[in-house]
Write an enzyme that holds these catalytic residues in place. Structure first.
Site, PDB file in Angstrom:
ATOM      1  N   ARG A  23       7.233   2.988   3.408  1.00  0.00           N
ATOM      2  CA  ARG A  23       7.834   4.298   3.645  1.00  0.00           C
ATOM      3  C   ARG A  23       9.351   4.178   3.651  1.00  0.00           C
ATOM      4  O   ARG A  23       9.912   3.337   4.360  1.00  0.00           O
ATOM      5  CB  ARG A  23       7.347   4.892   4.968  1.00  0.00           C
ATOM      6  CG  ARG A  23       5.867   5.215   4.953  1.00  0.00           C
ATOM      7  CD  ARG A  23       5.394   5.830   6.241  1.00  0.00           C
ATOM      8  NE  ARG A  23       3.936   5.976   6.234  1.00  0.00           N
ATOM      9  CZ  ARG A  23       3.219   6.322   7.289  1.00  0.00           C
ATOM     10  NH1 ARG A  23       3.811   6.566   8.444  1.00  0.00           N
ATOM     11  NH2 ARG A  23       1.909   6.430   7.196  1.00  0.00           N
ATOM     12  N   SER A 114       2.582  10.280   5.680  1.00  0.00           N
ATOM     13  CA  SER A 114       1.762  10.753   6.792  1.00  0.00           C
ATOM     14  C   SER A 114       2.418  11.907   7.536  1.00  0.00           C
ATOM     15  O   SER A 114       2.651  12.973   6.979  1.00  0.00           O
ATOM     16  CB  SER A 114       1.441   9.588   7.727  1.00  0.00           C
ATOM     17  OG  SER A 114       0.505   9.977   8.707  1.00  0.00           O
ATOM     18  N   HIS A 115       2.757  11.682   8.799  1.00  0.00           N
ATOM     19  CA  HIS A 115       3.277  12.735   9.675  1.00  0.00           C
ATOM     20  C   HIS A 115       4.797  12.841   9.615  1.00  0.00           C
ATOM     21  O   HIS A 115       5.384  13.635  10.354  1.00  0.00           O
ATOM     22  CB  HIS A 115       2.851  12.444  11.113  1.00  0.00           C
ATOM     23  CG  HIS A 115       3.250  11.063  11.569  1.00  0.00           C
ATOM     24  ND1 HIS A 115       2.667   9.929  11.049  1.00  0.00           N
ATOM     25  CD2 HIS A 115       4.170  10.640  12.465  1.00  0.00           C
ATOM     26  CE1 HIS A 115       3.211   8.868  11.616  1.00  0.00           C
ATOM     27  NE2 HIS A 115       4.126   9.274  12.467  1.00  0.00           N
ATOM     28  N   ASP A 278      -2.154  16.574  10.118  1.00  0.00           N
ATOM     29  CA  ASP A 278      -0.800  16.138   9.753  1.00  0.00           C
ATOM     30  C   ASP A 278      -0.597  16.169   8.240  1.00  0.00           C
ATOM     31  O   ASP A 278      -1.390  16.734   7.491  1.00  0.00           O
ATOM     32  CB  ASP A 278      -0.524  14.747  10.308  1.00  0.00           C
ATOM     33  CG  ASP A 278      -1.356  13.667   9.623  1.00  0.00           C
ATOM     34  OD1 ASP A 278      -2.479  13.972   9.190  1.00  0.00           O
ATOM     35  OD2 ASP A 278      -0.877  12.527   9.503  1.00  0.00           O
ATOM     36  N   ASP A 280      -0.894  14.038   5.703  1.00  0.00           N
ATOM     37  CA  ASP A 280      -1.898  13.540   4.756  1.00  0.00           C
ATOM     38  C   ASP A 280      -3.324  13.729   5.241  1.00  0.00           C
ATOM     39  O   ASP A 280      -4.260  13.241   4.617  1.00  0.00           O
ATOM     40  CB  ASP A 280      -1.638  12.074   4.423  1.00  0.00           C
ATOM     41  CG  ASP A 280      -1.856  11.135   5.605  1.00  0.00           C
ATOM     42  OD1 ASP A 280      -1.662  11.579   6.758  1.00  0.00           O
ATOM     43  OD2 ASP A 280      -2.194   9.956   5.383  1.00  0.00           O
ATOM     44  N   ASP A 282      -4.956  12.725   8.073  1.00  0.00           N
ATOM     45  CA  ASP A 282      -5.741  11.725   8.803  1.00  0.00           C
ATOM     46  C   ASP A 282      -5.585  11.821  10.323  1.00  0.00           C
ATOM     47  O   ASP A 282      -6.265  11.104  11.051  1.00  0.00           O
ATOM     48  CB  ASP A 282      -5.423  10.303   8.314  1.00  0.00           C
ATOM     49  CG  ASP A 282      -3.979   9.885   8.537  1.00  0.00           C
ATOM     50  OD1 ASP A 282      -3.174  10.692   9.036  1.00  0.00           O
ATOM     51  OD2 ASP A 282      -3.643   8.729   8.190  1.00  0.00           O
ATOM     52  N   ARG A 283      -4.719  12.704  10.811  1.00  0.00           N
ATOM     53  CA  ARG A 283      -4.546  12.852  12.260  1.00  0.00           C
ATOM     54  C   ARG A 283      -5.051  14.208  12.723  1.00  0.00           C
ATOM     55  O   ARG A 283      -5.222  15.126  11.937  1.00  0.00           O
ATOM     56  CB  ARG A 283      -3.072  12.685  12.644  1.00  0.00           C
ATOM     57  CG  ARG A 283      -2.534  11.313  12.314  1.00  0.00           C
ATOM     58  CD  ARG A 283      -1.102  11.145  12.796  1.00  0.00           C
ATOM     59  NE  ARG A 283      -0.606   9.813  12.436  1.00  0.00           N
ATOM     60  CZ  ARG A 283       0.212   9.090  13.178  1.00  0.00           C
ATOM     61  NH1 ARG A 283       0.667   9.556  14.312  1.00  0.00           N
ATOM     62  NH2 ARG A 283       0.608   7.890  12.777  1.00  0.00           N
ATOM     63  N   GLU A 364      -7.342   6.027  17.789  1.00  0.00           N
ATOM     64  CA  GLU A 364      -6.017   5.592  18.222  1.00  0.00           C
ATOM     65  C   GLU A 364      -5.369   6.715  19.005  1.00  0.00           C
ATOM     66  O   GLU A 364      -5.578   7.902  18.705  1.00  0.00           O
ATOM     67  CB  GLU A 364      -5.138   5.236  17.022  1.00  0.00           C
ATOM     68  CG  GLU A 364      -5.632   4.053  16.237  1.00  0.00           C
ATOM     69  CD  GLU A 364      -4.668   3.648  15.124  1.00  0.00           C
ATOM     70  OE1 GLU A 364      -4.631   2.457  14.798  1.00  0.00           O
ATOM     71  OE2 GLU A 364      -3.973   4.530  14.579  1.00  0.00           O
ATOM     72  N   SER A 366      -2.526   7.756  18.799  1.00  0.00           N
ATOM     73  CA  SER A 366      -1.566   8.472  17.964  1.00  0.00           C
ATOM     74  C   SER A 366      -2.259   9.533  17.117  1.00  0.00           C
ATOM     75  O   SER A 366      -1.999   9.662  15.928  1.00  0.00           O
ATOM     76  CB  SER A 366      -0.788   7.490  17.089  1.00  0.00           C
ATOM     77  OG  SER A 366      -1.673   6.664  16.350  1.00  0.00           O
ATOM     78  N   LYS A 377      -8.786   7.064   9.353  1.00  0.00           N
ATOM     79  CA  LYS A 377      -8.922   8.112  10.353  1.00  0.00           C
ATOM     80  C   LYS A 377      -8.984   9.444   9.622  1.00  0.00           C
ATOM     81  O   LYS A 377      -8.529   9.572   8.497  1.00  0.00           O
ATOM     82  CB  LYS A 377      -7.785   8.070  11.363  1.00  0.00           C
ATOM     83  CG  LYS A 377      -6.371   7.983  10.812  1.00  0.00           C
ATOM     84  CD  LYS A 377      -5.381   7.822  11.963  1.00  0.00           C
ATOM     85  CE  LYS A 377      -3.945   7.658  11.484  1.00  0.00           C
ATOM     86  NZ  LYS A 377      -3.655   6.298  11.010  1.00  0.00           N
ATOM     87  N   ARG A 495       7.773   3.141  21.549  1.00  0.00           N
ATOM     88  CA  ARG A 495       6.708   3.895  22.205  1.00  0.00           C
ATOM     89  C   ARG A 495       6.384   3.244  23.546  1.00  0.00           C
ATOM     90  O   ARG A 495       6.190   2.028  23.635  1.00  0.00           O
ATOM     91  CB  ARG A 495       5.461   3.944  21.338  1.00  0.00           C
ATOM     92  CG  ARG A 495       5.655   4.581  19.966  1.00  0.00           C
ATOM     93  CD  ARG A 495       4.336   5.094  19.405  1.00  0.00           C
ATOM     94  NE  ARG A 495       4.351   5.309  17.975  1.00  0.00           N
ATOM     95  CZ  ARG A 495       4.884   6.361  17.355  1.00  0.00           C
ATOM     96  NH1 ARG A 495       5.483   7.288  18.066  1.00  0.00           N
ATOM     97  NH2 ARG A 495       4.819   6.471  16.031  1.00  0.00           N
TER      98      ARG A 495
END
Length: 542
Positions: A23, A114-115, A278, A280, A282-283, A364, A366, A377, A495
């Site tokens: 990324r 992703s997010h 999100d 893509d 997956d969340r 997870e 997240s 996920k 985190r």
């Protein structure tokens, strides 16, 4: 036969994949040869591509279409016989895993950050998923990185672009590009797992929900499944059109960035259920009317109620969770008499457990939940599983979760993110924590049982992963965990995870920030967060 073209190139620094691919800012990827180098490094690292089929697609963010055209021509130049690409270049991460597994492709390339935000000045990403459907394990990503450091040429084909918007098969050199419906196979799989008749009846009875697709990839999936197959009222899906910049939003389904959804669920005349996904797909974030479900609790509740869903009626082989995720799922596993595995953060660590049949559900903290139906996920899957549970139990979300706490106890939990902090300061903070020996010491009212830097030995393949997060665990089972995220593109994200088990139902109503206040202060002081980062407050609290 169309000849491929060899282009001379040179290595770029920093093409090391993180927890979920490479990324960087869009402008980094737009440098001549940058994307091409990384793609060629993938093809060079995964074995002979001749005659194979590749899956390809992304979350629709800025540079998605251009990148797909580059990759298609390189796939032809590297001998692939066929590339399956989602219509419009769209393919959610879990749907990509579904397609890879269903059609037994030679893995797939997913274009997403992703997010992370999208747009010309924002983020882009790329990752390779293996033929099992999951993210490439560390051995593969290390091989790809090593190749990026030595690469001196890449192969492509000098042909025109493919029309990504029309379904069908198109020649590209000696390769076939198959533009397919990115939703159909995924929707068919969901119908195998969940009781769509029961969920349809739930909506027919007046049940109301809001799903925030955040102008990201799940918009078409949610519209087709929720408003189409399940006959939820039109307008159930918010922000359902994928946009290159996600509508100037931040496609991260949390209480801060999904603010429109949160306002709806905590406002007057709130719907019964709310969810978001999100960039893509997956969340997921799950909300009841006036009630937020932490991802850790969501995993535990779904595990406890899994047999209500047809695809899981026979029960679970095991549960797996990332180390920073709360131990709520452990308590369910113990009650069910099944194992619960604690892994490092990163969905790739669940892959061997799923492939070996050791785990059925994974999660997870997240905002990631999934199962053995794919090897990623899956945000919309989690939403459908919740809808299945709600349809069967006929209770509000808050009541289901509170009953769960009453039965198993509550793992009070919170995550504090300090985003875009100076990388050197962040690394210094982690080294400081790794150097501490706190066993037996009292920190406030808490006595330290042990502190360590989490390491993991995969029970299936024996691979070892170290430096996966610093833990301070107290005698009563409370703990604080510190780790640096591998998903950002600017500075570092620290985190902090804080957890305390509360068995007393009379205390279950307390706000986590209140209940955990002493532990949060201890964590900040021990890590010297303010002194080392200059931050007095976290960027995001979930």
């Amino acid at each position: 036969m169309t000849a491929f073209t060899t282009i001379q190139t040179r290595p770029f620094d920093g093409q090391k994949p993180g927890t979920s691919g490479l990324r960087k800012k869009v402008r980094v990827f737009q440098q001549p040869g940058y994307l091409e180098n990384f793609v060629q490094a993938i093809f060079d690292s995964i074995g002979d591509c001749t005659g194979k089929t590749l899956a390809l697609g992304g979350d629709g963010r800025f540079f998605n279409r251009e990148a797909i055209q580059i990759i298609l021509k390189m796939a032809a130049g590297n001998g692939f016989a066929r590339v399956m690409v989602g219509q419009g270049g769209i393919l959610s991460t879990p749907a990509a895993s579904c397609v890879i597994r269903k059609y037994q492709t030679f893995g797939g390339i997913i274009l997403s950050a992703s997010h992370n935000p999208g747009g010309a000045d924002e983020d882009f990403g790329i990752k390779y998923n293996i033929p099992a459907g999951g993210p490439a394990p560390e051995a593969v990503t290390e091989a790809i990185y090593a190749r990026t450091q030595q690469i001196d040429k890449y192969r492509t084909t000098q042909v025109g672009d493919v029309d990504l918007d029309q379904l069908g098969e198109y020649p590209l050199g000696d390769m076939v590009v198959q533009v397919f419906d990115p939703v159909a196979d995924y929707a068919a799989l969901m119908q195998e797992l969940f009781d769509f008749d029961a969920i349809r009846a739930l909506f027919a009875g007046g049940f109301r929900m809001k799903f925030d697709a955040m102008h990201a990839v799940t918009g078409p999936y949610a519209k087709a499944i929720l408003e189409g197959l399940l006959a939820a009222p039109a307008g159930t899906v918010m922000n359902g059109t994928p946009l290159e910049d996600f509508g100037h939003g931040h496609p991260d389904p949390n209480l801060v960035h999904a603010h429109d959804l949160v306002e709806a669920l905590f406002g007057a005349d709130a719907p019964d259920f709310g969810a978001a996904s999100d960039g893509d797909g997956d969340r997921n974030m799950i909300l009841g009317r006036g009630f937020y479900v932490t991802p850790s609790d969501s995993l535990a509740v779904l595990a406890a109620n899994a047999t209500l869903c047809p695809g899981y009626a026979k029960g679970l082989a095991g549960i797996a969770r990332s180390m920073p995720t709360s131990a709520a799922a452990d308590r369910v596993a113990a009650a069910l008499g099944i194992p619960c595995y604690e892994t490092p953060t990163g969905w790739k660590f669940f892959g061997t457990l799923l492939d070996a049949g050791k785990a059925t559900l994974c999660g997870e903290e997240s905002f990631g939940t999934g199962s053995d139906h794919v090897r990623e996920k899956d945000g919309l899957w989690a939403v459908l599983m919740w809808l299945n549970v709600l349809a069967k139990r006929q209770q509000p979300v808050a009541e289901i979760v509170r009953e769960h706490w009453a039965k198993y106890g509550r793992n009070v939990y919170s995550r504090h993110d300090y985003e875009a902090i100076d990388s050197a300061a962040a690394n210094g903070l982690m080294e400081h924590l790794r150097g501490l020996d706190l066993k037996g010491q009292s920190l406030g009212a808490y006595k330290v049982a042990f502190n360590d830097d989490f390491a993991y030995t995969d029970p299936v393949d024996g691979s070892i992963s170290t430096k996966q997060g610093v833990r301070i665990v107290f005698d009563d089972g409370s703990r604080v965990v510190f780790r640096l995220s591998g998903t950002g593109t600017e500075g570092a994200t620290l985190r902090l995870y804080v957890e305390q088990f509360q068995p007393d139902p009379a205390q279950h109503h307390l706000d986590p920030q209140v209940a955990l206040a002493d532990l949060i202060k201890i964590a900040r002081d021990v890590a010297q967060i303010e002194a080392r980062t200059g931050r007095t407050e976290p960027t995001v609290i979930t």
